[in-house]
Design a protein around this motif. Structure first.
Motif, PDB file in Angstrom:
ATOM      1  N   SER A 181       0.810  -1.221   0.000  1.00 58.78           N
ATOM      2  CA  SER A 181       0.000   0.000   0.000  1.00 58.78           C
ATOM      3  C   SER A 181       0.841   1.268   0.000  1.00 58.78           C
ATOM      4  CB  SER A 181      -0.940   0.020   1.215  1.00 58.78           C
ATOM      5  OG  SER A 181      -1.866  -1.033   1.163  1.00 58.78           O
ATOM      6  N   HIS A 182       2.159   1.140   0.201  1.00 64.10           N
ATOM      7  CA  HIS A 182       3.014   2.326   0.271  1.00 64.10           C
ATOM      8  C   HIS A 182       4.199   2.225  -0.686  1.00 64.10           C
ATOM      9  CE1 HIS A 182       0.714   2.777   4.007  1.00 64.10           C
ATOM     10  NE2 HIS A 182       0.867   4.060   3.779  1.00 64.10           N
ATOM     11  N   THR A 183       3.968   1.647  -1.864  1.00 66.56           N
ATOM     12  CA  THR A 183       5.068   1.532  -2.823  1.00 66.56           C
ATOM     13  C   THR A 183       5.456   2.901  -3.392  1.00 66.56           C
ATOM     14  OG1 THR A 183       3.481   0.993  -4.583  1.00 66.56           O
ATOM     15  CG2 THR A 183       4.548  -0.841  -3.452  1.00 66.56           C
ATOM     16  N   LEU A 184       4.487   3.798  -3.574  1.00 64.18           N
ATOM     17  CA  LEU A 184       4.826   5.134  -4.075  1.00 64.18           C
ATOM     18  C   LEU A 184       5.638   5.905  -3.045  1.00 64.18           C
ATOM     19  CD1 LEU A 184       1.519   6.296  -5.843  1.00 64.18           C
ATOM     20  CD2 LEU A 184       3.579   5.338  -6.886  1.00 64.18           C
ATOM     21  N   LEU A 185       5.276   5.802  -1.788  1.00 57.99           N
ATOM     22  CA  LEU A 185       6.052   6.453  -0.727  1.00 57.99           C
ATOM     23  C   LEU A 185       7.453   5.871  -0.676  1.00 57.99           C
ATOM     24  CD1 LEU A 185       5.641   8.390   1.890  1.00 57.99           C
ATOM     25  CD2 LEU A 185       5.677   6.221   3.109  1.00 57.99           C
ATOM     26  N   ALA A 186       7.549   4.534  -0.760  1.00 60.78           N
ATOM     27  CA  ALA A 186       8.862   3.887  -0.734  1.00 60.78           C
ATOM     28  C   ALA A 186       9.716   4.355  -1.906  1.00 60.78           C
ATOM     29  CB  ALA A 186       8.691   2.368  -0.771  1.00 60.78           C
ATOM     30  N   ALA A 213       9.594   7.174  -3.424  1.00 59.19           N
ATOM     31  CA  ALA A 213      10.026   8.554  -3.214  1.00 59.19           C
ATOM     32  C   ALA A 213      11.164   8.659  -2.204  1.00 59.19           C
ATOM     33  CB  ALA A 213       8.840   9.402  -2.753  1.00 59.19           C
ATOM     34  N   LEU A 214      11.286   7.680  -1.319  1.00 58.62           N
ATOM     35  CA  LEU A 214      12.351   7.691  -0.313  1.00 58.62           C
ATOM     36  C   LEU A 214      13.579   6.902  -0.743  1.00 58.62           C
ATOM     37  CD1 LEU A 214      10.239   7.013   2.939  1.00 58.62           C
ATOM     38  CD2 LEU A 214      11.017   9.225   2.085  1.00 58.62           C
ATOM     39  N   ALA A 215      13.414   6.046  -1.762  1.00 62.75           N
ATOM     40  CA  ALA A 215      14.402   5.003  -2.040  1.00 62.75           C
ATOM     41  C   ALA A 215      15.738   5.514  -2.562  1.00 62.75           C
ATOM     42  CB  ALA A 215      13.822   3.992  -3.036  1.00 62.75           C
ATOM     43  N   ASP A 216      15.786   6.761  -3.052  1.00 59.84           N
ATOM     44  CA  ASP A 216      17.074   7.248  -3.548  1.00 59.84           C
ATOM     45  C   ASP A 216      18.039   7.579  -2.420  1.00 59.84           C
ATOM     46  OD1 ASP A 216      15.439   9.376  -2.788  1.00 59.84           O
ATOM     47  OD2 ASP A 216      16.398  10.786  -4.174  1.00 59.84           O
ATOM     48  N   GLU A 217      17.514   7.750  -1.184  1.00 56.98           N
ATOM     49  CA  GLU A 217      18.370   8.102  -0.053  1.00 56.98           C
ATOM     50  C   GLU A 217      18.214   7.181   1.158  1.00 56.98           C
ATOM     51  OE1 GLU A 217      19.109  12.203   0.831  1.00 56.98           O
ATOM     52  OE2 GLU A 217      17.793  12.840  -0.812  1.00 56.98           O
ATOM     53  N   GLY A 271      -6.275   8.650   3.723  1.00 57.14           N
ATOM     54  CA  GLY A 271      -5.501   7.755   2.872  1.00 57.14           C
ATOM     55  C   GLY A 271      -4.451   8.437   2.018  1.00 57.14           C
ATOM     56  N   SER A 272      -4.153   9.679   2.277  1.00 52.65           N
ATOM     57  CA  SER A 272      -3.304  10.445   1.359  1.00 52.65           C
ATOM     58  C   SER A 272      -1.855   9.990   1.304  1.00 52.65           C
ATOM     59  CB  SER A 272      -3.361  11.935   1.697  1.00 52.65           C
ATOM     60  OG  SER A 272      -4.605  12.488   1.322  1.00 52.65           O
ATOM     61  N   SER A 273      -1.379   9.253   2.301  1.00 52.64           N
ATOM     62  CA  SER A 273      -0.001   8.762   2.241  1.00 52.64           C
ATOM     63  C   SER A 273       0.105   7.432   1.504  1.00 52.64           C
ATOM     64  CB  SER A 273       0.566   8.587   3.657  1.00 52.64           C
ATOM     65  OG  SER A 273      -0.064   7.513   4.330  1.00 52.64           O
ATOM     66  N   SER A 274      -1.031   6.844   1.150  1.00 54.13           N
ATOM     67  CA  SER A 274      -1.066   5.496   0.590  1.00 54.13           C
ATOM     68  C   SER A 274      -1.321   5.511  -0.911  1.00 54.13           C
ATOM     69  CB  SER A 274      -2.169   4.682   1.279  1.00 54.13           C
ATOM     70  OG  SER A 274      -2.024   4.736   2.686  1.00 54.13           O
ATOM     71  N   ASP A 275      -0.948   4.405  -1.573  1.00 47.62           N
ATOM     72  CA  ASP A 275      -1.168   4.288  -3.011  1.00 47.62           C
ATOM     73  C   ASP A 275      -2.657   4.370  -3.331  1.00 47.62           C
ATOM     74  OD1 ASP A 275       1.523   3.785  -2.944  1.00 47.62           O
ATOM     75  OD2 ASP A 275       1.413   1.811  -3.899  1.00 47.62           O
ATOM     76  N   PRO A 276      -3.034   5.000  -4.445  1.00 45.94           N
ATOM     77  CA  PRO A 276      -4.441   5.019  -4.857  1.00 45.94           C
ATOM     78  C   PRO A 276      -4.930   3.619  -5.212  1.00 45.94           C
ATOM     79  CG  PRO A 276      -3.152   6.687  -6.034  1.00 45.94           C
ATOM     80  CD  PRO A 276      -2.170   5.784  -5.340  1.00 45.94           C
ATOM     81  N   GLY A 277      -6.242   3.404  -5.023  1.00 44.89           N
ATOM     82  CA  GLY A 277      -6.855   2.144  -5.406  1.00 44.89           C
ATOM     83  C   GLY A 277      -7.389   1.382  -4.210  1.00 44.89           C
ATOM     84  N   GLY A 278      -8.205   0.356  -4.467  1.00 48.40           N
ATOM     85  CA  GLY A 278      -8.757  -0.457  -3.390  1.00 48.40           C
ATOM     86  C   GLY A 278      -9.612   0.363  -2.452  1.00 48.40           C
ATOM     87  N   VAL A 279      -9.283   0.323  -1.161  1.00 49.47           N
ATOM     88  CA  VAL A 279     -10.043   1.101  -0.185  1.00 49.47           C
ATOM     89  C   VAL A 279      -9.629   2.560  -0.182  1.00 49.47           C
ATOM     90  CG1 VAL A 279     -10.512  -0.837   1.339  1.00 49.47           C
ATOM     91  CG2 VAL A 279      -8.424   0.479   1.642  1.00 49.47           C
ATOM     92  N   VAL A 303       0.945  11.707  -2.135  1.00 51.88           N
ATOM     93  CA  VAL A 303       1.981  10.823  -1.591  1.00 51.88           C
ATOM     94  C   VAL A 303       3.346  11.493  -1.694  1.00 51.88           C
ATOM     95  CG1 VAL A 303       3.104   8.583  -1.777  1.00 51.88           C
ATOM     96  CG2 VAL A 303       0.642   8.771  -2.184  1.00 51.88           C
ATOM     97  N   ARG A 304       3.619  12.096  -2.843  1.00 57.50           N
ATOM     98  CA  ARG A 304       4.930  12.727  -3.044  1.00 57.50           C
ATOM     99  C   ARG A 304       5.145  13.900  -2.092  1.00 57.50           C
ATOM    100  NH1 ARG A 304       3.860  11.218  -8.571  1.00 57.50           N
ATOM    101  NH2 ARG A 304       2.814  13.189  -9.000  1.00 57.50           N
ATOM    102  N   ARG A 305       4.108  14.677  -1.825  1.00 55.28           N
ATOM    103  CA  ARG A 305       4.254  15.793  -0.886  1.00 55.28           C
ATOM    104  C   ARG A 305       4.539  15.297   0.531  1.00 55.28           C
ATOM    105  NH1 ARG A 305      -0.288  20.136  -0.769  1.00 55.28           N
ATOM    106  NH2 ARG A 305       1.094  20.810   0.939  1.00 55.28           N
ATOM    107  N   ILE A 306       3.825  14.259   0.937  1.00 55.43           N
ATOM    108  CA  ILE A 306       4.067  13.687   2.258  1.00 55.43           C
ATOM    109  C   ILE A 306       5.471  13.093   2.318  1.00 55.43           C
ATOM    110  CG2 ILE A 306       3.376  11.834   3.830  1.00 55.43           C
ATOM    111  CD1 ILE A 306       0.464  12.337   2.830  1.00 55.43           C
ATOM    112  N   ALA A 307       5.856  12.377   1.274  1.00 52.05           N
ATOM    113  CA  ALA A 307       7.185  11.763   1.238  1.00 52.05           C
ATOM    114  C   ALA A 307       8.284  12.823   1.318  1.00 52.05           C
ATOM    115  CB  ALA A 307       7.344  10.927  -0.025  1.00 52.05           C
ATOM    116  N   ALA A 308       8.076  13.965   0.681  1.00 51.50           N
ATOM    117  CA  ALA A 308       9.088  15.017   0.720  1.00 51.50           C
ATOM    118  C   ALA A 308       9.308  15.521   2.146  1.00 51.50           C
ATOM    119  CB  ALA A 308       8.664  16.177  -0.182  1.00 51.50           C
TER     120      ALA A 308
END
Length: 296
Positions: free
Chosen positions: A42-47, A49-53, A264-272, A281-286
């Motif tokens: 559910s948090h692959t987009l957040l991951a 956005a963080l994965a480069d560092e 749900g704004s930190s989570s990937d879109p879709g499902g629930v 997601v990108r704003r929260i990840a930043a």
């Protein structure tokens, strides 16, 4: 859009439960603990956005995905043991948690050694004395007889998640709407998707976590970790007072409320999370990345 490249791993919790996780990125380790009706993916987009560092670990909390089942006495203690196992294998002193997962992460910062920075999105810590357990018996009965849609409606009201316009709708209509939503999701789901119907039984454990941590705000005065406390102006109304209280009691806390963001704004879109948006997601990840980088 590029998708994070995820590798898989498994760690054994103290009671023998296997906790599966995904891993991506490079740099210091961060563990991301998902919320209710979610899984590790559910948090692959957040991951991403963080994965480069950061090296990001995405565990499936027990009862989800490849992880073992919830044990009969499931509650905060079991969640802490599972999280500790992942933190240990990751060598992580940073964690991000959402909703019930956020409540577990904050409790971990209080009782487990080693966590130095935690970021929380709408942690599910609420006031004492509210009826947090009363709905669980009905929920369990509905799950037992296969009425998953009815159980989800019960939990929605039990968690006080229902917006005002739903409170005046007949329960039978809400149940039928939920059943259609689950059927549509199942038709569109990929072969490895974890659906709402599969996740629904885990809601019982979320209710136990919320009940056990209700009214424990003063306990968090002893948290030494730096805390980034996040939420949205369109998030769950019942959780906002808890954030306001946590902001006052946590010794090292920074709070950010995102205008227009929901639960749900930190989570990937879709499902629930049909209203989810990648840009949110990108704003929260930043903000999370900037916070965690202070220690790097």
């Amino acid at each position: 859009m590029r998708t994070a490249e995820l590798t898989q791993g498994v760690v054994t919790s103290r009671d023998g439960t296997e906790i599966a996780y995904y891993k991506t990125g490079q740099g210091p380790a961060v563990v991301v603990l998902h919320g209710s009706m979610e899984s590790a993916r559910s948090h692959t987009l957040l991951a991403e956005a963080l994965a480069d560092e950061f090296t990001v670990y995405l565990p499936d909390r027990c009862g989800r995905g490849r992880s073992g089942p919830q044990r009969p006495d499931h509650g905060v203690h079991a969640e802490l043991e599972d999280l500790e196992a992942v933190l240990t294998v990751a060598g992580a002193d940073r964690a991000f948690g959402v909703s019930a997962g956020g409540a577990v992460v904050l409790e971990a910062a209080r009782v487990l050694p080693g966590l130095e920075q935690v970021a929380l999105y709408e942690p599910a810590i609420v006031a004492e004395g509210e009826p947090h357990r009363e709905w669980l018996a009905r929920f369990d009965q509905e799950i037992a007889r296969g009425d998953v849609a009815g159980a989800m409606v019960t939990s929605m009201f039990g968690f006080e998640m229902a917006p005002a316009f739903l409170k005046v709708m007949p329960r039978g209509l809400l149940r039928r709407m939920t059943e259609r939503m689950m059927a549509k999701e199942a038709r569109q789901a990929g072969a490895d998707a974890i659906t709402m119907r599969q996740l629904a039984p885990t809601i019982h454990g979320e209710g136990i976590i919320v009940a056990e941590l209700a009214g424990t705000f003063d306990n968090f005065r002893t948290v030494d970790a730096e805390v980034l406390l996040l939420g949205g102006t369109k998030g769950l109304r019942g959780l906002e007072p808890g954030r306001a209280t946590l902001e006052k009691v946590l010794p090292h806390c920074r709070r950010i409320e995102f205008d227009g963001f929901d639960h749900g704004s930190s989570s990937d879109p879709g499902g629930v999370n049909p209203t989810g948006k990648p840009e949110a997601v990108r704003r929260i990840a930043a903000e999370v990345k900037s916070f965690f980088k202070k220690q790097s």
